[in-house]
Design an enzyme around this catalytic site. Structure first.
Site, PDB file in Angstrom:
ATOM      1  N   GLY A 110       0.779  -1.227   0.000  1.00  0.00           N
ATOM      2  CA  GLY A 110       0.000   0.000   0.000  1.00  0.00           C
ATOM      3  C   GLY A 110       0.811   1.278   0.000  1.00  0.00           C
ATOM      4  N   GLU A 165       4.902  -6.252   2.709  1.00  0.00           N
ATOM      5  CA  GLU A 165       4.574  -6.921   1.439  1.00  0.00           C
ATOM      6  C   GLU A 165       4.432  -5.858   0.366  1.00  0.00           C
ATOM      7  OE1 GLU A 165       0.813  -8.678   2.400  1.00  0.00           O
ATOM      8  OE2 GLU A 165       1.688 -10.411   3.378  1.00  0.00           O
ATOM      9  N   ARG A 191       4.071  -2.195  -5.258  1.00  0.00           N
ATOM     10  CA  ARG A 191       4.209  -0.956  -6.028  1.00  0.00           C
ATOM     11  C   ARG A 191       5.456  -0.167  -5.657  1.00  0.00           C
ATOM     12  NH1 ARG A 191      -0.277   1.226  -8.146  1.00  0.00           N
ATOM     13  NH2 ARG A 191      -1.490   0.166  -6.540  1.00  0.00           N
ATOM     14  N   ARG A 240      -3.916   0.155 -16.215  1.00  0.00           N
ATOM     15  CA  ARG A 240      -4.290   1.068 -15.134  1.00  0.00           C
ATOM     16  C   ARG A 240      -5.013   2.328 -15.610  1.00  0.00           C
ATOM     17  NH1 ARG A 240      -1.201   3.316 -12.107  1.00  0.00           N
ATOM     18  NH2 ARG A 240      -2.310   3.039 -10.172  1.00  0.00           N
ATOM     19  N   TYR A 285      -8.616   2.429 -14.004  1.00  0.00           N
ATOM     20  CA  TYR A 285      -8.793   3.332 -12.855  1.00  0.00           C
ATOM     21  C   TYR A 285      -8.732   4.807 -13.245  1.00  0.00           C
ATOM     22  CZ  TYR A 285      -6.751  -0.791 -10.428  1.00  0.00           C
ATOM     23  OH  TYR A 285      -6.441  -2.040  -9.966  1.00  0.00           O
ATOM     24  N   CYS A 341     -10.581  -1.688 -29.780  1.00  0.00           N
ATOM     25  CA  CYS A 341     -11.907  -1.177 -30.125  1.00  0.00           C
ATOM     26  C   CYS A 341     -12.656  -0.890 -28.829  1.00  0.00           C
ATOM     27  CB  CYS A 341     -12.655  -2.198 -30.970  1.00  0.00           C
ATOM     28  SG  CYS A 341     -11.746  -2.591 -32.456  1.00  0.00           S
ATOM     29  N   GLU A 342     -12.172   0.067 -28.098  1.00  0.00           N
ATOM     30  CA  GLU A 342     -12.648   0.413 -26.747  1.00  0.00           C
ATOM     31  C   GLU A 342     -12.222   1.849 -26.534  1.00  0.00           C
ATOM     32  OE1 GLU A 342     -13.835  -0.065 -23.844  1.00  0.00           O
ATOM     33  OE2 GLU A 342     -14.345  -2.189 -23.774  1.00  0.00           O
TER      34      GLU A 342
HETATM   35  C1  LIG Z   1      -1.595  -6.434  -3.679  1.00  0.00           C
HETATM   36  C2  LIG Z   1      -1.115  -6.806  -2.341  1.00  0.00           C
HETATM   37  C3  LIG Z   1       0.090  -6.285  -1.839  1.00  0.00           C
HETATM   38  C4  LIG Z   1       0.914  -5.271  -2.582  1.00  0.00           C
HETATM   39  O1  LIG Z   1       0.245  -4.070  -2.754  1.00  0.00           O
HETATM   40  P1  LIG Z   1       1.013  -2.775  -3.315  1.00  0.00           P
HETATM   41  O2  LIG Z   1      -0.092  -1.776  -3.455  1.00  0.00           O
HETATM   42  O3  LIG Z   1       1.589  -3.170  -4.621  1.00  0.00           O
HETATM   43  O4  LIG Z   1       2.037  -2.404  -2.314  1.00  0.00           O
HETATM   44  C5  LIG Z   1       0.517  -6.719  -0.607  1.00  0.00           C
HETATM   45  N1  LIG Z   1      -0.186  -7.635   0.112  1.00  0.00           N
HETATM   46  C6  LIG Z   1      -1.340  -8.153  -0.340  1.00  0.00           C
HETATM   47  C7  LIG Z   1      -2.047  -9.157   0.490  1.00  0.00           C
HETATM   48  C8  LIG Z   1      -1.840  -7.760  -1.572  1.00  0.00           C
HETATM   49  O5  LIG Z   1      -2.999  -8.278  -2.008  1.00  0.00           O
END
Ligand SMILES: *Cc1c(COP(=O)(O)O)cnc(C)c1O
Length: 423
Positions: free
Chosen positions: A229, A268, A271, A306, A310, A337-338
């Site tokens: 995140g 985790e 991005r 993306r 989004y 075609c979008e």
């Molecule tokens: C997608 C996801 C991430 C990575 O998210 P980022 O926005 O790329 O940092 C980490 N953990 C879980 C469980 C995810 O589904």
């Protein structure tokens, strides 16, 4: 500010060697980011980043991250297969559960990975699919809004993920009775968040919940998983996350909640790790003037979804024209075609002519991997700019035979170049 670490000459050199479109990834940049993250959390015992495979599921990249000491966060059978093939095992694997088949829980257990349960019903699934491990992780959903100060940064109450607090109390007690010796707690409450306060705010929520759950259930806390995140600055006016400051601020919260230490931290990030170290390189192939001015590329939304999905902003530059005035306004499109197949809408850019090499920035996470095959369009190659300044193709472009491969049960298969299966 998007990442301008590579000069145009690098994209031009790559485009002279490989047909466009392709994603180019910078090995040195990815290693730099992995090391910076380690440094930010070097105060923490047993810190480990579990790179979210879905962001950039290429074995060459995963091996680089393994060399940098990262583990992997997997959420499907194929992601687990990638982890195994790249030599990850045991506590180098985090399996983030969701509404997936039982066999995937069992596969994660066979590899010795941590399983991060998404729901109280997963306890029984895990018990019959691989068994309850000594260390088990659970995903927390605090509900309501997730706020940093007064700003709403996420809506956990509307998200499909995680246990409620009461379910955690009950679930962890059950896990303990079933043989678990310790637990980890995870939450993912905001996406693409560049606010330096995101991780520290999340950490406080998790540290407090985990401490009280450990006390209530008698199950010791092994780690807190801050998940992904952390965002990146896709737009020129955005500040990047200062990951060293984030690490320091998390340390302050940690020292206050865990004066004795002993609790590990896991992340985790997807991005943040690779997003800025990837670029989609394409040629301008068409030019059209109607009610707007359009530039058509040889890449389209199947190569980078993306913007279409989004309305996401990706910065665009034109090789050799970085200093030129942005005195034209274009919609930059692909060939689907979008009508949502636009990389940019009414974007101020320098004049673009057919044959110009166009670079779309920050495609190193959730870029290639979100690709699809609409209109029979094929996925591109992926190229690695190696740390020594060379280029290596780390995935070839799809061919029509790849697209038709799953028609191997149809009579038309031979005409499409596919060997039919005998059944
Ligand atoms: C997608 C996801 C991430 C990575 O998210 P980022 O926005 O790329 O940092 C980490 N953990 C879980 C469980 C995810 O589904």
């Amino acid at each position: 500010m998007p990442n301008f670490s590579l000069p145009d000459a690098v994209f031009e050199e790559a485009a002279a060697r490989f047909p466009t479109p392709f994603h180019l990834y910078d090995e040195a940049g990815i290693r730099r980011r992995a090391r910076l993250l380690q440094k930010a959390f070097s105060w923490c015992p047993d810190f480990r980043e579990y790179f979210a495979v879905k962001a950039l599921p290429n074995p060459a990249i995963l091996r680089i991250l393994k060399e940098e000491g990262c583990g992997l966060d997997c959420s499907s059978e194929t992601e687990l297969m990638l982890a195994e093939a790249c030599g990850f095992s045991g506590d180098e694997i985090m399996f983030s559960a969701n509404a997936m088949p039982d066999e995937e829980f069992a596969f994660a257990r066979r590899l010795g990975g941590y399983v991060n349960l998404d729901d109280i019903s997963h306890i029984d699934i895990l018990a019959r699919s691989g068994g309850i491990p000594e260390t088990v992780c659970c995903r927390y959903n605090p509900g309501g809004d997730f706020r940093i100060g007064t700003a709403i940064m996420g809506n956990p109450g509307e998200a499909k993920y995680g246990f409620t607090y009461d379910q955690l109390t009950e679930g962890l007690a059950r896990l303990k009775a079933m043989g678990a010796k310790r637990f980890g707690l995870h939450a993912f409450l905001s996406s693409n968040n560049t606010d330096n306060a995101y991780y520290p705010t999340l950490a406080k929520t998790l540290f407090e919940a985990a401490s009280s759950l450990a006390e209530k259930t008698g199950l010791p806390l092994a780690f807190v998983n801050l998940s992904g995140g952390v965002g990146i600055p896709y737009r020129p006016d955005q500040e990047p996350t200062d990951i060293l400051a984030v690490g320091e601020a998390v340390e302050k919260v940690y020292r206050a909640c865990f004066p004795e230490g002993g609790v590990a931290i896991k992340t985790e990030l997807g991005r943040w790790m690779t997003g800025p170290e990837g670029w989609l390189v394409a040629h301008a192939t068409h030019h059209k003037d109607t009610y707007r001015h359009y530039i058509g590329l040889d890449a389209c939304a199947v190569n980078l979804m993306r913007p279409a999905m989004y309305g996401a902003y990706h910065h665009i530059t034109v090789c050799g024209k970085r200093e030129a005035p942005c005195d034209r306004v274009y919609d930059v499109t692909g060939c689907l075609c979008e009508n949502n197949d636009k990389f940019a809408i009414e974007r101020a850019l320098p004049e673009i002519v057919e044959g110009d090499l166009v670079v779309i920035h920050d495609t190193g996470a959730h870029g290639f991997s979100m690709g699809y095959n609409y209109n029979g369009r094929l996925r591109s190659a992926e190229i690695l700019r190696t740390a020594d300044g060379g280029f290596r193709m780390i995935r070839r472009a799809e061919t029509p035979a790849d697209y038709f491969a799953t028609l191997d049960i149809d009579e038309a298969a031979p005409a499409l170049g596919v060997t039919p299966h005998t059944r």
